[in-house]
Design an enzyme around this catalytic site. Structure first.
Site, short mmCIF file in Angstrom:
data_model
loop_
_atom_site.label_atom_id
_atom_site.label_comp_id
_atom_site.label_asym_id
_atom_site.label_seq_id
_atom_site.Cartn_x
_atom_site.Cartn_y
_atom_site.Cartn_z
N TRP A 1 65.13 59.61 42.59
CA TRP A 1 64.19 59.57 41.46
C TRP A 1 64.96 59.34 40.16
CZ3 TRP A 1 63.60 62.27 36.93
CH2 TRP A 1 62.35 62.18 36.29
N ARG B 1 78.51 67.96 48.52
CA ARG B 1 78.28 67.11 47.34
C ARG B 1 79.32 67.35 46.26
NH1 ARG B 1 71.77 66.39 46.81
NH2 ARG B 1 71.43 66.01 49.03
N GLU C 1 74.75 72.37 54.23
CA GLU C 1 75.49 71.10 54.20
C GLU C 1 75.60 70.53 52.77
OE1 GLU C 1 73.03 71.66 56.71
OE2 GLU C 1 74.74 72.24 57.94
N HIS D 1 67.10 66.78 39.66
CA HIS D 1 66.95 68.19 40.08
C HIS D 1 66.16 68.98 39.04
CE1 HIS D 1 69.41 67.33 43.45
NE2 HIS D 1 70.55 67.22 42.78
N LEU E 1 51.29 85.24 46.77
CA LEU E 1 51.92 84.22 47.61
C LEU E 1 53.39 84.59 47.72
CD1 LEU E 1 52.13 81.20 48.78
CD2 LEU E 1 52.66 80.53 46.45
N ASP F 1 62.79 66.58 49.06
CA ASP F 1 63.86 65.58 49.04
C ASP F 1 63.51 64.41 48.12
OD1 ASP F 1 66.34 64.62 49.78
OD2 ASP F 1 65.57 63.53 51.53
N ASN G 1 65.19 63.90 44.88
CA ASN G 1 65.49 64.11 43.45
C ASN G 1 66.52 63.11 42.93
OD1 ASN G 1 63.87 66.35 43.60
ND2 ASN G 1 65.52 67.85 43.52
N ARG H 1 57.86 66.89 54.33
CA ARG H 1 59.12 66.38 53.75
C ARG H 1 58.80 65.20 52.85
NH1 ARG H 1 65.15 65.78 55.96
NH2 ARG H 1 66.02 64.83 54.10
C1 IPE Z 1 67.65 68.38 52.71
O1 IPE Z 1 67.87 67.22 52.02
C2 IPE Z 1 68.08 69.57 51.91
C3 IPE Z 1 67.22 69.95 50.79
C4 IPE Z 1 66.12 69.33 50.43
C5 IPE Z 1 67.63 71.11 50.06
P1 IPE Z 1 69.24 66.39 52.14
O2 IPE Z 1 69.14 65.30 51.16
O3 IPE Z 1 70.40 67.30 52.02
O4 IPE Z 1 69.16 65.85 53.64
P2 IPE Z 1 69.88 64.60 54.31
O5 IPE Z 1 71.33 64.68 53.97
O6 IPE Z 1 69.23 63.38 53.75
O7 IPE Z 1 69.60 64.74 55.78
C1 IPE Z 2 66.84 67.10 47.35
O1 IPE Z 2 67.05 65.91 46.68
C2 IPE Z 2 67.42 68.27 46.61
C3 IPE Z 2 68.63 68.82 47.24
C4 IPE Z 2 69.16 68.45 48.36
C5 IPE Z 2 69.28 69.89 46.52
P1 IPE Z 2 68.35 65.06 46.91
O2 IPE Z 2 69.37 65.49 45.91
O3 IPE Z 2 68.80 65.09 48.32
O4 IPE Z 2 67.84 63.61 46.52
P2 IPE Z 2 68.15 62.26 47.28
O5 IPE Z 2 67.75 62.45 48.70
O6 IPE Z 2 69.62 62.01 47.14
O7 IPE Z 2 67.31 61.25 46.57
MG MG Z 3 68.30 63.98 49.94
#
Ligand code: IPE
Ligand code: IPE
Ligand code: MG
Length: 241
Positions: free
Chosen positions: A27, A73, A69, A39, A133, A22, A24, A186
């Site tokens: 960042w 987006r 979920e 990403h 792996l 989580d 990306n 995480r």
């Molecule tokens: C969890 O991250 C899903 C992935 C890393 C693929 P999210 O960014 O979707 O989670 P929430 O919405 O903060 O709980």
């Molecule tokens: C996790 O990073 C990757 C996916 C859920 C695909 P996020 O895209 O959720 O990044 P933040 O949490 O918004 O920074």
């Molecule tokens: Mg996220």
């Protein structure tokens, strides 16, 4: 890597680690870039960390790549992620081969675009004999969805409810042989599971780091693993009887 993860304590490396990659989007936003740039960078981190997991003697790593979920987006972000997944799977055979990586998929395959399904099926087939792996890509994955799909399969077989066990539930998962998660990391600062591996993480040791996924390094993985080696796992038992 200069340091061996196994050397920190005489314990075995975790058999299965799960990673919620989580942070990306944040960042990228911190740098004034589009979320998609995060990403792209996150994929580079995933490759480095997968190699480091192999070096640390881990056998299974499950990467939370796209949740059930995440369809909420913007279409642009979802489309970019699907393209990134597809392109990676299509072009990285040499990377898997060089590192002995076997690809598995966890999640609802049929809910993915057909071209992504095809690349997942091909990558699984092409890497099925690699023994280093197992990298499990959780794509269109939700812990609740996985349990519901398992129960549906059980009901379709007209299963006798008296013989329902934990094993009958897990035997009907996408990867029945996938072991329980020993260590769950995480990144990105949130302290929640977000529907990741709910069943398999029943007794997982949890590790939360504020580092945003694209900034996560091999050294931090080793640091986190060293934390794992210090934990005492009891599984509901007591230490001294
Ligand atoms: C969890 O991250 C899903 C992935 C890393 C693929 P999210 O960014 O979707 O989670 P929430 O919405 O903060 O709980
Ligand atoms: C996790 O990073 C990757 C996916 C859920 C695909 P996020 O895209 O959720 O990044 P933040 O949490 O918004 O920074
Ligand atoms: Mg996220």
């Amino acid at each position: 890597m200069s340091q061996s993860a196994q050397a920190s304590d005489n314990k075995q490396p975790p058999l299965h680690i799960g990673i919620i990659m989580d942070g990306n989007g944040r960042w990228a936003q911190k740098r004034g870039l589009a979320r998609t740039a995060g990403h792209k960078e996150g994929l580079e981190t995933a490759k480095k960390i997968v190699k480091a997991c192999a070096n640390a003697g881990i056998k299974y790593v499950t990467l939370y790549t796209f949740s059930t979920e995440n369809w909420k987006r913007a279409q642009e972000e979802v489309g970019y992620l699907m393209g990134l997944i597809k392109g990676h799977l299509r072009s990285e055979f040499e990377f898997y081969k060089a590192n002995g990586i076997r690809i598995e998929h966890l999640g609802d395959l049929k809910g993915l675009p057909e071209d992504v399904q095809t690349e997942i099926i091909n990558a699984k087939e092409e890497t099925k004999n690699f023994t280093g792996l197992t990298v499990v890509l959780a794509i269109n994955y939700g812990g609740r969805d996985e349990i519901i799909r398992s129960v549906k399969k059980i009901i379709e077989k007209q299963f006798d409810s008296d013989s329902l066990t934990e094993k009958s539930i897990s035997d009907n998962f996408d990867i029945p042989e996938l072991p329980d998660v020993d260590f769950l990391i995480r990144t990105g600062g949130e302290k929640r599971l977000s529907n990741f591996l709910l069943w398999h993480s029943a007794y997982a040791e949890l590790c939360f780091t504020d580092t945003l996924w694209p900034d996560y390094t091999e050294d931090e993985l080793i640091e986190n693993l060293n934390e794992f080696y210090k934990r005492t796992r009891r599984f509901g038992d007591v230490l001294i009887k």
